[in-house]
Write a protein that holds these residues in place. Structure first.
Motif, PDB file in Angstrom:
ATOM      1  N   GLY A  34       6.974   4.386  -2.598  1.00 36.05           N
ATOM      2  CA  GLY A  34       7.069   3.354  -1.576  1.00 36.05           C
ATOM      3  C   GLY A  34       6.023   3.500  -0.497  1.00 36.05           C
ATOM      4  O   GLY A  34       5.088   4.302  -0.616  1.00 36.05           O
ATOM      5  N   PRO A  35       6.162   2.748   0.596  1.00 31.87           N
ATOM      6  CA  PRO A  35       5.205   2.794   1.707  1.00 31.87           C
ATOM      7  C   PRO A  35       5.055   4.207   2.262  1.00 31.87           C
ATOM      8  O   PRO A  35       6.030   4.950   2.380  1.00 31.87           O
ATOM      9  N   GLY A  36       3.818   4.569   2.576  1.00 32.47           N
ATOM     10  CA  GLY A  36       3.569   5.902   3.107  1.00 32.47           C
ATOM     11  C   GLY A  36       3.704   6.986   2.064  1.00 32.47           C
ATOM     12  O   GLY A  36       3.897   8.161   2.394  1.00 32.47           O
ATOM     13  N   ILE A  37       3.616   6.603   0.793  1.00 32.79           N
ATOM     14  CA  ILE A  37       3.726   7.545  -0.332  1.00 32.79           C
ATOM     15  C   ILE A  37       5.062   8.273  -0.277  1.00 32.79           C
ATOM     16  O   ILE A  37       5.147   9.495  -0.433  1.00 32.79           O
ATOM     17  N   TRP A  38       6.120   7.480  -0.032  1.00 35.30           N
ATOM     18  CA  TRP A  38       7.453   8.075   0.101  1.00 35.30           C
ATOM     19  C   TRP A  38       8.513   7.031  -0.227  1.00 35.30           C
ATOM     20  O   TRP A  38       8.362   5.859   0.101  1.00 35.30           O
ATOM     21  N   GLY A  39       9.574   7.459  -0.872  1.00 29.82           N
ATOM     22  CA  GLY A  39      10.672   6.543  -1.138  1.00 29.82           C
ATOM     23  C   GLY A  39      10.427   5.674  -2.358  1.00 29.82           C
ATOM     24  O   GLY A  39       9.423   5.798  -3.049  1.00 29.82           O
ATOM     25  N   PRO A  40      11.370   4.770  -2.626  1.00 27.57           N
ATOM     26  CA  PRO A  40      11.284   3.921  -3.818  1.00 27.57           C
ATOM     27  C   PRO A  40      10.178   2.872  -3.701  1.00 27.57           C
ATOM     28  O   PRO A  40       9.844   2.432  -2.605  1.00 27.57           O
ATOM     29  N   PRO A  41       9.624   2.460  -4.826  1.00 24.84           N
ATOM     30  CA  PRO A  41       8.561   1.441  -4.823  1.00 24.84           C
ATOM     31  C   PRO A  41       9.109   0.066  -4.487  1.00 24.84           C
ATOM     32  O   PRO A  41      10.312  -0.199  -4.618  1.00 24.84           O
ATOM     33  N   ALA A  42       8.219  -0.800  -4.060  1.00 23.29           N
ATOM     34  CA  ALA A  42       8.634  -2.165  -3.712  1.00 23.29           C
ATOM     35  C   ALA A  42       9.163  -2.904  -4.937  1.00 23.29           C
ATOM     36  O   ALA A  42      10.104  -3.690  -4.839  1.00 23.29           O
ATOM     37  N   ASP A  43       8.574  -2.664  -6.093  1.00 20.95           N
ATOM     38  CA  ASP A  43       9.004  -3.291  -7.336  1.00 20.95           C
ATOM     39  C   ASP A  43       9.361  -2.191  -8.330  1.00 20.95           C
ATOM     40  O   ASP A  43       8.510  -1.712  -9.093  1.00 20.95           O
ATOM     41  N   HIS A  44      10.603  -1.787  -8.316  1.00 21.75           N
ATOM     42  CA  HIS A  44      11.066  -0.668  -9.130  1.00 21.75           C
ATOM     43  C   HIS A  44      10.811  -0.882 -10.621  1.00 21.75           C
ATOM     44  O   HIS A  44      10.280  -0.010 -11.319  1.00 21.75           O
ATOM     45  N   ASP A  45      11.177  -2.050 -11.131  1.00 25.12           N
ATOM     46  CA  ASP A  45      11.053  -2.315 -12.563  1.00 25.12           C
ATOM     47  C   ASP A  45       9.597  -2.295 -13.030  1.00 25.12           C
ATOM     48  O   ASP A  45       9.281  -1.782 -14.104  1.00 25.12           O
ATOM     49  N   GLU A  46       8.696  -2.850 -12.204  1.00 23.07           N
ATOM     50  CA  GLU A  46       7.277  -2.854 -12.569  1.00 23.07           C
ATOM     51  C   GLU A  46       6.714  -1.437 -12.556  1.00 23.07           C
ATOM     52  O   GLU A  46       5.892  -1.068 -13.400  1.00 23.07           O
ATOM     53  N   ALA A  47       7.172  -0.614 -11.596  1.00 19.69           N
ATOM     54  CA  ALA A  47       6.725   0.778 -11.541  1.00 19.69           C
ATOM     55  C   ALA A  47       7.158   1.532 -12.794  1.00 19.69           C
ATOM     56  O   ALA A  47       6.391   2.322 -13.360  1.00 19.69           O
TER      57      ALA A  47
END
Length: 229
Positions: A34-47
């Motif tokens: 996610g943002p700041g290289i931390w946490g879940p991505p904005a689009d989990h399925d695409e990741a």
């Protein structure tokens, strides 16, 4: 010209530490988070779809481990000695450094063979030019982070834009092709969380810049770097 079949093998190979052959073009996973290289991505399925386009590690020994920063609060020799112990214990096969100078590499080399160096480097950021030259001379793998940054050279009508049209490619692919041609020890790992971008980056390995086009890009990149405040 690019090819419809994207294959990292087109980038050629490099042998890390004299015994670990890899494709020169890899994948950087920082954008999977996610943002700041931390946490879940904005689009989990695409990741997840992006990760499934790579292979699982499933290893008991890390082939390449890098000291990503030399801690200024701890004597450097102590850190290098610890890395040496990881190698002796066979926890890691090869070791590298990140964000270091030529002197740092020489100091670390007294404790272990420096297999790779990961410094920021791209068409318009030549701060580590001397480090790259040293790595090239010593056959040390050089992993440029932020490899696709091009600043104003990526704008419409810029040299990258013009080159992209000439080669039937995207400007980012031309920047990556330039990176690969810059040195045989160059091991870029551009990151993305999207399958389309992943395949686009890999396809850049199929682009072979002419010596003239490489030189023109190199010249403009150096000018842009020298004019940076």
């Amino acid at each position: 010209m690019t090819h419809s079949f994207a294959n990292a093998a087109h980038a050629g190979t490099f042998t890390i530490g004299g015994d670990l052959a890899i494709h020169r073009l890899g994948f950087g996973a920082m954008r999977i988070t996610g943002p700041g290289i931390w946490g879940p991505p904005a689009d989990h399925d695409e990741a997840i779809r992006t990760l499934r386009r790579l292979r699982n590690l499933g290893v008991e020994q890390i082939d390449l481990w890098q000291l990503h920063r030399i801690d200024p609060k701890v004597p450097a020799d102590e850190q290098f000695d610890a890395v040496r112990s990881f190698i002796d214990q066979k926890l890691i096969r090869h070791a590298g450094l990140s964000e270091v100078s030529v002197d740092d590499i020489k100091a670390a080399s007294k404790f272990f063979d420096v297999a790779t160096v990961q410094n920021r480097y791209n068409l318009v950021d030549r701060t580590s030019e001397d480090v790259l030259d040293y790595c090239t001379a010593q056959n040390i793998g050089f992993i440029p982070w932020f490899p696709l940054a091009a600043g104003d050279l990526a704008k419409p009508g810029s040299i990258l834009d013009i080159m992209a049209g000439k080669y039937g490619a995207h400007p980012s692919q031309i920047a990556l092709a330039w990176i690969l041609k810059r040195s045989p020890v160059m091991l870029p790992i551009p990151g993305t969380s999207k399958v389309a971008h992943l395949e686009q980056n890999v396809a850049a390995a199929s682009i072979t810049l002419s010596d003239e086009d490489f030189a023109a890009l190199d010249s403009e990149g150096r000018k842009a770097f020298q004019s940076t405040p």
